[in-house]
Design an enzyme around this catalytic site. Structure first.
Site, mmCIF file in Angstrom:
data_model
loop_
_atom_site.group_PDB
_atom_site.id
_atom_site.type_symbol
_atom_site.label_atom_id
_atom_site.label_comp_id
_atom_site.label_asym_id
_atom_site.label_seq_id
_atom_site.Cartn_x
_atom_site.Cartn_y
_atom_site.Cartn_z
ATOM 1 N N SER A 276 0.852 -1.190 0.000
ATOM 2 C CA SER A 276 0.000 0.000 0.000
ATOM 3 C C SER A 276 0.883 1.234 0.000
ATOM 4 O O SER A 276 1.959 1.237 0.608
ATOM 5 C CB SER A 276 -0.898 -0.005 1.245
ATOM 6 O OG SER A 276 -1.449 1.274 1.479
ATOM 7 N N ARG A 315 -24.761 -7.524 -45.565
ATOM 8 C CA ARG A 315 -23.599 -6.853 -44.977
ATOM 9 C C ARG A 315 -24.088 -5.829 -43.967
ATOM 10 O O ARG A 315 -24.945 -5.007 -44.297
ATOM 11 C CB ARG A 315 -22.746 -6.151 -46.038
ATOM 12 C CG ARG A 315 -21.508 -5.442 -45.496
ATOM 13 C CD ARG A 315 -20.300 -6.385 -45.382
ATOM 14 N NE ARG A 315 -19.744 -6.632 -46.707
ATOM 15 C CZ ARG A 315 -19.891 -7.786 -47.368
ATOM 16 N NH1 ARG A 315 -20.579 -8.772 -46.825
ATOM 17 N NH2 ARG A 315 -19.355 -7.963 -48.551
#
Length: 448
Positions: A276, A315
């Site tokens: 930490s 498409r």
């Protein structure tokens, strides 16, 4: 052409691009895959005489990623709507004029992009599956080693009844084996359908090319072109999503078991790992945390790819294009999670003494069900034990003390002790561990 160079380093890549999948979904990897498809297409067509024999070696020689400007292709893609158009134009300039018309012969941009996507997926899945296999191997070792190590089972965040750590690891193992098997079995088909799925440029011989193209690339043979049938992408996405969920579940268990108040397992340590910036004493579960950070983003990516199934006619305009980066990110994040969890499981420390101590944290209350069973299991027995549990909790007493002092309890001290022994209330836990291990051994049998 498998890309082996690492992915571009970035501020967050250490967490979200861990493992081998990241390099296989980079821009360079996509470019390499597209070029491999163009080269394989020429070889497949030449094999049945659709293009001259000189075409495949000429195309292969020009299909080297380092010959092309990625940034320039990206800029061209913004103008044309996909990266293949600019790539094919650049590729043709490297082929002698007499053969240029046979480059990309009969193909549409989506053929190249879709087949490249399957190729990218196959290459990215190799390290992912290897890491998943290693995770399963680590779980099998944990399940075997801690087969009978008793610990508190937990439901809805509370102590439930005794289980074993081996059973917990066997549950992880079984889920991993199922999800990685499903992922490995997802078909990745080649794509070749031309302008609208008919391959009309090749006359009546177009259908002969897809199986040859698939064979050249080691992909599955499609039944028909799948330009707007996005089930191959959707199946892959769902399988990756299931894998990610499995990885996240295991990481969540490890994170909770590593809490200071629980401390039944600990992640591997190393210089600076889990530290930490403010608290020198911290040993954060950075591996589990990173797995969870990776898989947190996966459901949205899967949903995006499933949304792409609603494609129009022959498409799609928009849904198909949205797949490109999404699929790469999904592969990268799932691969990163798999590598993180592998590191966690292979280096996991298990504290069986702490597990035993935690069993006693509620002073015998988690054995209340067994007391009911020993008494006979009637509703009246349940009410009697409920009341005993309430008195024990309110008075800070052990359940044993309360039961022995209760004239309504028809059990001897020896019978009470037997009912309160966690090791005597494991049911079929050990059998389930053995079944999970046997299934795993069968999955990883000879030649697998």
């Amino acid at each position: 052409m498998t890309v082996t160079s690492p992915a571009t380093a970035g501020l967050f890549s250490g967490m979200f691009a861990r493992g081998g999948a990241a390099a296989q979904v980079s821009d360079v990897a996509w470019l390499a895959a597209m070029l491999d498809v163009e080269s394989a297409l020429a070889a497949a067509q030449a094999g049945i005489g659709l293009v001259p024999a000189e075409v495949p070696p000429a195309v292969a020689a020009a299909c080297r990623p380092e010959l092309y400007d990625l940034a320039g292709l990206g800029a061209e893609a913004a103008r044309s709507g996909n990266p293949v158009i600019g790539l094919v134009a650049a590729l043709r300039t490297r082929i002698e004029p007499g053969l240029r018309r046979f480059v990309h012969y009969g193909a549409t941009s989506q053929d190249i992009n879709d087949t490249a996507a399957m190729l990218v997926a196959r290459r990215a899945l190799a390290p992912v599956l290897a890491d998943l296999s290693a995770c399963a191997g680590a779980c099998a070792r944990l399940a075997s080693e801690y087969r009978g190590s008793v610990m508190a089972g937990r439901t809805v965040g509370q102590h439930a009844v005794p289980v074993t750590f081996g059973l917990k690891a066997a549950g992880w193992l079984s889920a991993l084996d199922r999800s990685r098997t499903e992922l490995a079995r997802v078909p990745l088909p080649a794509q070749y359908g031309g302008a609208a799925g008919t391959l009309s440029v090749l006359g009546e011989r177009g259908h002969e090319v897809p199986p040859l193209l698939a064979a050249e690339l080691g992909l599955a043979e499609p039944v028909v072109p799948w330009h707007t049938d996005r089930t191959p992408i959707a199946r892959l996405a769902c399988a990756l999503g299931t894998v990610a969920g499995t990885l996240g579940k295991i990481a969540n268990d490890v994170k909770l078991l590593a809490q200071t108040e629980v401390a039944e397992v600990a992640e591997p340590t190393g210089p600076g790992r889990g530290t930490s910036s403010a608290m020198p004493h911290k040993r954060n579960p950075v591996g589990s945390m990173s797995v969870l950070a990776c898989v947190q983003r996966v459901p949205g990516l899967v949903a995006s790819l499933l949304g792409g199934m609603i494609a129009e006619h022959e498409r799609a305009a928009g849904p198909w294009q949205a797949e490109w980066e999404t699929l790469g990110e999904l592969l990268r994040l799932t691969g990163s999670a798999a590598r993180w969890l592998r590191e966690v499981l292979e280096g996991l420390t298990v504290d069986t003494a702490r597990m035993r101590a935690n069993l006693d944290a509620t002073r015998g209350l988690l054995m209340a069900e067994q007391v009911v069973v020993r008494l006979g299991g009637t509703p009246q027995d349940r009410r009697l034990v409920d009341a005993a549990c309430a008195r024990a909790a309110a008075g800070g007493l052990t359940l044993r003390e309360v039961l022995l002092a209760d004239p309504g309890v028809s059990l001897t001290a020896e019978e009470v002790d037997a009912a309160l022994d966690p090791a005597g209330a494991l049911g079929s836990a050990l059998t389930f561990v053995d079944r999970a291990l046997a299934a795993h051994r069968n999955l990883a049998g000879p030649g697998r």
